[in-house]
Design an enzyme around this catalytic site. Structure first.
Site, PDB file in Angstrom:
ATOM      1  N   TYR A 178      19.113 -32.275  -1.533  1.00 20.33           N
ATOM      2  CA  TYR A 178      20.186 -31.308  -1.805  1.00 20.33           C
ATOM      3  C   TYR A 178      21.395 -31.980  -2.469  1.00 20.33           C
ATOM      4  O   TYR A 178      21.814 -31.566  -3.557  1.00 20.33           O
ATOM      5  CB  TYR A 178      20.564 -30.562  -0.519  1.00 20.33           C
ATOM      6  N   LYS A 182      22.533 -31.430  -6.406  1.00 17.79           N
ATOM      7  CA  LYS A 182      23.839 -30.801  -6.641  1.00 17.79           C
ATOM      8  C   LYS A 182      24.762 -31.730  -7.454  1.00 17.79           C
ATOM      9  O   LYS A 182      25.610 -31.259  -8.217  1.00 17.79           O
ATOM     10  CB  LYS A 182      24.469 -30.377  -5.319  1.00 17.79           C
TER      11      LYS A 182
HETATM   12  N1  NAD Z   1      25.512 -21.034   1.411  1.00 20.94           N
HETATM   13  C1  NAD Z   1      26.274 -22.116   1.359  1.00 20.94           C
HETATM   14  O1  NAD Z   1      26.899 -22.506   2.364  1.00 20.94           O
HETATM   15  C2  NAD Z   1      26.443 -22.862   0.063  1.00 20.94           C
HETATM   16  C3  NAD Z   1      27.406 -23.882  -0.003  1.00 20.94           C
HETATM   17  C4  NAD Z   1      27.561 -24.585  -1.187  1.00 20.94           C
HETATM   18  C5  NAD Z   1      26.778 -24.272  -2.289  1.00 20.94           C
HETATM   19  N2  NAD Z   1      25.847 -23.281  -2.186  1.00 20.94           N
HETATM   20  C6  NAD Z   1      25.059 -22.999  -3.379  1.00 20.94           C
HETATM   21  O2  NAD Z   1      25.194 -21.615  -3.692  1.00 20.94           O
HETATM   22  C7  NAD Z   1      23.982 -21.142  -4.275  1.00 20.94           C
HETATM   23  C8  NAD Z   1      23.474 -19.943  -3.488  1.00 20.94           C
HETATM   24  O3  NAD Z   1      23.280 -20.336  -2.146  1.00 20.94           O
HETATM   25  P1  NAD Z   1      22.862 -19.285  -1.023  1.00 20.94           P
HETATM   26  O4  NAD Z   1      23.407 -19.811   0.254  1.00 20.94           O
HETATM   27  O5  NAD Z   1      23.198 -17.915  -1.457  1.00 20.94           O
HETATM   28  O6  NAD Z   1      21.279 -19.496  -1.000  1.00 20.94           O
HETATM   29  P2  NAD Z   1      20.144 -18.467  -0.575  1.00 20.94           P
HETATM   30  O7  NAD Z   1      19.010 -19.292  -0.098  1.00 20.94           O
HETATM   31  O8  NAD Z   1      20.698 -17.410   0.325  1.00 20.94           O
HETATM   32  O9  NAD Z   1      19.770 -17.784  -1.961  1.00 20.94           O
HETATM   33  C9  NAD Z   1      19.102 -18.477  -2.968  1.00 20.94           C
HETATM   34  C10 NAD Z   1      18.388 -17.457  -3.828  1.00 20.94           C
HETATM   35  O10 NAD Z   1      17.724 -18.159  -4.869  1.00 20.94           O
HETATM   36  C11 NAD Z   1      16.471 -17.544  -5.065  1.00 20.94           C
HETATM   37  N3  NAD Z   1      15.521 -18.480  -5.674  1.00 20.94           N
HETATM   38  C12 NAD Z   1      14.913 -19.549  -5.106  1.00 20.94           C
HETATM   39  N4  NAD Z   1      14.060 -20.110  -5.966  1.00 20.94           N
HETATM   40  C13 NAD Z   1      14.125 -19.377  -7.113  1.00 20.94           C
HETATM   41  C14 NAD Z   1      13.474 -19.445  -8.358  1.00 20.94           C
HETATM   42  N5  NAD Z   1      12.524 -20.368  -8.609  1.00 20.94           N
HETATM   43  N6  NAD Z   1      13.794 -18.541  -9.310  1.00 20.94           N
HETATM   44  C15 NAD Z   1      14.722 -17.585  -9.069  1.00 20.94           C
HETATM   45  N7  NAD Z   1      15.361 -17.452  -7.899  1.00 20.94           N
HETATM   46  C16 NAD Z   1      15.059 -18.341  -6.931  1.00 20.94           C
HETATM   47  C17 NAD Z   1      16.010 -17.106  -3.679  1.00 20.94           C
HETATM   48  O11 NAD Z   1      15.032 -16.078  -3.770  1.00 20.94           O
HETATM   49  C18 NAD Z   1      17.325 -16.661  -3.053  1.00 20.94           C
HETATM   50  O12 NAD Z   1      17.553 -15.271  -3.210  1.00 20.94           O
HETATM   51  C19 NAD Z   1      23.026 -22.309  -4.296  1.00 20.94           C
HETATM   52  O13 NAD Z   1      23.091 -22.940  -5.554  1.00 20.94           O
HETATM   53  C20 NAD Z   1      23.577 -23.221  -3.211  1.00 20.94           C
HETATM   54  O14 NAD Z   1      23.225 -24.560  -3.404  1.00 20.94           O
HETATM   55  C21 NAD Z   1      25.667 -22.559  -1.048  1.00 20.94           C
END
Ligand code: NAD
Length: 267
Positions: A178, A182
């Site tokens: 991860y 990132k």
């Molecule tokens: N949630 C957090 O605390 C957090 C913190 C920092 C950064 N982020 C970043 O924010 C973004 C969203 O995170 P989240 O928490 O909503 O994640 P999540 O797991 O809830 O959602 C991720 C989405 O990506 C989709 N996905 C996965 N593989 C895919 C593919 N091959 N093609 C198309 N779609 C695909 C999944 O179906 C899912 O709907 C990510 O980039 C994550 O790294 C999240």
């Protein structure tokens, strides 16, 4: 507020049906954009697009598949004729299915190559491919804004101590995949911003901090103590940042990383 308006703009959000993707879609729609809800699951895309309203579009898209991306691009161009904003949000935050094995498997010494490759494929290659396919349409029309979603862990290493339970036991380790993927998002952002600067296509990263989402109380406290604001984010806390980066409000900004992490990385 015209600077922030996305009226007449077409905005594609990948991973749109996840925790943060839904919020990005709402934010862009509220700012006036026509939103393309792009994710793997057709029913989830349809439901979200329908909830946003008839001017928005659901598209099934696997960011790791060039054929899927080409199909999606054709559907978007057929419907709207342009792509103004791309939010590269889809990613895997790898988890271990079996909590009993999580500690052993998540140790760097044991971390499976297969899992490393899976994250790399979605988080980095997916962003690369999606930018190539959607961004090329932006270059052809002479404008665009790409927003690559990184993370606090793209900027600093995970503090493994926050993954200890109340008894002080390490329940699992945050994986190497991860934070490394990132961090790669930030390098790619700078590369593409430099490459397409003279094409009027801006490329920036947004680095969110951790979102409170039914984690156990001890973890939430551990996390909160690492931030200057003393709390985890709510999923809606990034809406303003997404609209800012998508809109003319950030017209002179490219190749940058907008860190919205409650102050975690400030000290
Ligand atoms: N949630 C957090 O605390 C957090 C913190 C920092 C950064 N982020 C970043 O924010 C973004 C969203 O995170 P989240 O928490 O909503 O994640 P999540 O797991 O809830 O959602 C991720 C989405 O990506 C989709 N996905 C996965 N593989 C895919 C593919 N091959 N093609 C198309 N779609 C695909 C999944 O179906 C899912 O709907 C990510 O980039 C994550 O790294 C999240």
């Amino acid at each position: 507020m015209d600077l922030f308006s996305l009226k007449g703009k077409v905005a594609v959000v990948t991973g749109a049906c996840g925790l943060l993707g839904v919020q990005h879609c709402h934010a862009l729609a509220e700012a006036g954009a026509q939103v393309v809800v792009a994710d793997l699951n057709e029913a989830a895309c349809n439901n979200l697009a329908a909830a946003l309203g008839p001017q928005h579009l659901a598209v099934v898209m696997d960011v790791t598949s060039p054929a899927s991306l080409e199909n999606a691009k054709n559907s978007i161009l057929e419907r709207y004729g342009r792509i103004d904003v791309l939010v590269n949000n889809a990613a895997i935050n790898d988890m271990f299915e079996n909590p009993l094995l999580a500690k052993e498997q998540s140790m760097f010494e044991n971390y499976p190559l297969e899992q490393w490759n899976r994250s790399w494929n979605v988080n980095v290659s997916g962003m690369f491919l999606c930018s190539q396919v959607m961004g090329t349409a932006m270059v052809q029309q002479g404008s665009g804004s790409i927003i690559n979603i990184s993370s606090t862990y793209g900027v600093v290493a995970p503090d493994q101590s926050i993954y200890r339970n109340a008894a002080g036991e390490q329940t699992f380790y945050k994986s190497p995949a991860y934070p490394v993927t990132k961090a790669a998002v930030l390098g790619f952002t700078r590369y593409l911003a430099a490459y397409w600067g003279n094409k009027n296509v801006r490329v920036n990263a947004l680095s969110p901090g951790g979102v409170e989402n039914s984690q156990d109380d001890h973890f939430i406290q551990n996390y909160a103590a690492k931030t200057l604001l003393g709390k985890m984010a709510s999923a809606a806390d990034y809406k303003g940042a997404v609209v800012f980066l998508a809109s003319n409000a950030s017209a002179y900004m490219t190749g940058a990383n907008l860190v919205v992490d409650g102050g975690w990385t400030a000290i």
